[in-house]
Design a protein around this motif. Structure first.
Motif, PDB file in Angstrom:
ATOM      1  N   PRO A   7       5.484   1.404   6.620  1.00  0.00           N
ATOM      2  CA  PRO A   7       4.300   1.800   6.515  1.00  0.00           C
ATOM      3  C   PRO A   7       3.972   2.886   5.382  1.00  0.00           C
ATOM      4  CG  PRO A   7       4.982   2.162   8.728  1.00  0.00           C
ATOM      5  CD  PRO A   7       6.198   2.072   7.964  1.00  0.00           C
ATOM      6  N   ALA A   8       2.832   2.345   4.582  1.00  0.00           N
ATOM      7  CA  ALA A   8       2.517   3.236   3.442  1.00  0.00           C
ATOM      8  C   ALA A   8       1.190   3.535   3.804  1.00  0.00           C
ATOM      9  CB  ALA A   8       2.319   2.426   2.193  1.00  0.00           C
ATOM     10  N   VAL A  83      -3.986  -8.720  -4.254  1.00  0.00           N
ATOM     11  CA  VAL A  83      -2.849  -8.842  -4.206  1.00  0.00           C
ATOM     12  C   VAL A  83      -2.107  -8.344  -2.881  1.00  0.00           C
ATOM     13  CG1 VAL A  83      -2.535  -8.248  -6.642  1.00  0.00           C
ATOM     14  CG2 VAL A  83      -2.594  -6.414  -5.101  1.00  0.00           C
ATOM     15  N   SER A  84      -0.603  -8.720  -3.012  1.00  0.00           N
ATOM     16  CA  SER A  84      -0.197  -8.525  -1.355  1.00  0.00           C
ATOM     17  C   SER A  84       1.291  -7.967  -1.763  1.00  0.00           C
ATOM     18  CB  SER A  84      -0.216  -9.773  -0.492  1.00  0.00           C
ATOM     19  OG  SER A  84       0.704 -10.694  -0.929  1.00  0.00           O
ATOM     20  N   THR A 105      -6.167  -5.197  -2.246  1.00  0.00           N
ATOM     21  CA  THR A 105      -4.615  -5.083  -2.023  1.00  0.00           C
ATOM     22  C   THR A 105      -4.674  -5.192  -0.486  1.00  0.00           C
ATOM     23  OG1 THR A 105      -4.124  -3.633  -3.938  1.00  0.00           O
ATOM     24  CG2 THR A 105      -2.680  -3.495  -1.841  1.00  0.00           C
ATOM     25  N   LYS A 106      -3.632  -6.055   0.109  1.00  0.00           N
ATOM     26  CA  LYS A 106      -3.323  -5.936   1.171  1.00  0.00           C
ATOM     27  C   LYS A 106      -2.616  -4.549   1.798  1.00  0.00           C
ATOM     28  CE  LYS A 106      -0.565  -8.301   4.764  1.00  0.00           C
ATOM     29  NZ  LYS A 106       0.357  -9.423   5.286  1.00  0.00           N
ATOM     30  N   ALA A 107      -3.392  -4.299   2.902  1.00  0.00           N
ATOM     31  CA  ALA A 107      -2.817  -3.018   3.694  1.00  0.00           C
ATOM     32  C   ALA A 107      -1.969  -3.062   4.745  1.00  0.00           C
ATOM     33  CB  ALA A 107      -4.091  -1.874   3.834  1.00  0.00           C
ATOM     34  N   PHE A 118       1.849  -1.075  -0.871  1.00  0.00           N
ATOM     35  CA  PHE A 118       0.468  -0.761  -1.018  1.00  0.00           C
ATOM     36  C   PHE A 118       0.128   0.682  -2.022  1.00  0.00           C
ATOM     37  CE2 PHE A 118      -3.009   1.693   1.019  1.00  0.00           C
ATOM     38  CZ  PHE A 118      -4.355   0.664   0.493  1.00  0.00           C
ATOM     39  N   ALA A 119       0.994   1.496  -1.880  1.00  0.00           N
ATOM     40  CA  ALA A 119       0.704   2.757  -2.539  1.00  0.00           C
ATOM     41  C   ALA A 119       0.703   2.438  -4.220  1.00  0.00           C
ATOM     42  CB  ALA A 119       1.942   3.856  -2.336  1.00  0.00           C
TER      43      ALA A 119
END
Length: 280
Positions: A7-8, A83-84, A105-107, A118-119
């Motif tokens: 997880p970010a 993006v992912s 951005t996919k979270a 993600f970061a």
């Protein structure tokens, strides 16, 4: 490509993120297997799904842009990308130089996955000057809409009025892990979407963007018109025009028009309109 489930956690409007090394809900993840079509699209484990993975399944969509069909911006449209984890660390300076002014951005996915990149993706786009937002890949058969909205907001999907943060986006499309409509009737699917959107708005004050395509929306929601007056539409169609819009939306806010060499999108307005959506 196998991706780690790390997880970010980021705060909307901020440029700092913290990363935890704890796997997210491994028990749920271990019980899910991608379909063969998902595997061909690069989805090899839960969490690998991305906006537009299944575009080839619809007669109105194709994973490869049509020959000679390279949609050009109409007057005032603004180029963006989504993006992912599949894109890894993105060269945001290069994207900015190529004319990209905003990004999604996919979270998160379900309540079991956060994008380990993600970061870098969310903050990197912000740092070069882009307006950016986060998106959630919905899995309506795993947990409630409200639970997934809470998970999304807690892991990067929040919002702040800084002029550079778009409202979160809910990705509603084909199930990469089983039945097309996640085992739900059209009415149950609409209720699930309501649950997510209502909780997201309660947490952030914003109406989330809905990402979908005509084929899936018609099949799995009965082409519901319940959201066209409140939630901006991001429509997926890899062709020279966006085509018939789903759900009675009178216009698209964003059109995802190709996946080559990565997902590219036109915002239906100039940069001032992108900023207006960010500001609410």
């Amino acid at each position: 490509m196998r991706k780690s489930l790390i997880p970010a956690v980021c705060l909307a409007g901020a440029v700092a993120c913290t990363v935890s090394a704890t796997p997210a809900h491994a028990a749920v993840v271990g019980s899910v297997t991608p379909t063969s079509s998902a595997a061909r699209a690069g989805i090899h484990q839960p969490g690998d799904a991305y906006a537009g993975w299944s575009a080839h399944r619809s007669a109105s969509l194709t994973r490869t842009p049509l020959a000679g069909a390279r949609p050009m911006a109409a007057a005032g449209q603004t180029l963006g990308i989504d993006v992912s984890s599949h894109q890894g660390n993105v060269d945001w300076s290069a994207q900015w130089g190529a004319g990209v002014k905003w990004a999604y951005t996919k979270a998160t996915e379900g309540t079991y996955y956060t994008n380990p990149y993600f970061a870098q993706q969310y903050n990197g786009s912000y740092n070069v000057g882009m307006i950016r937002g986060a998106y959630h890949f919905a899995t309506p058969d795993t947990t409630s809409g409200a639970a997934q909205a809470d998970y999304f907001v807690a892991h990067g999907g929040g919002w702040s009025k800084d002029g550079k943060t778009l409202p979160g986006m809910l990705d509603m499309e084909y199930n990469p892990y089983g039945a097309t409509c996640y085992g739900k009737s059209a009415s149950s699917m609409v209720s699930w979407i309501h649950s997510f959107l209502n909780e997201y708005k309660a947490k952030t004050g914003r109406d989330a963007v809905i990402y979908t395509n005509y084929d899936w929306w018609s099949t799995c929601t009965g082409n519901s018109t319940a959201f066209n007056a409140t939630n901006p539409l991001m429509v997926a169609r890899y062709a020279s025009a966006p085509g018939t819009l789903p759900g009675g939306w009178p216009y698209y806010t964003i059109w995802q028009y190709t996946s080559s060499p990565l997902d590219k999108d036109w915002f239906n307005g100039d940069i001032s309109r992108v900023r207006a959506l960010a500001n609410g």
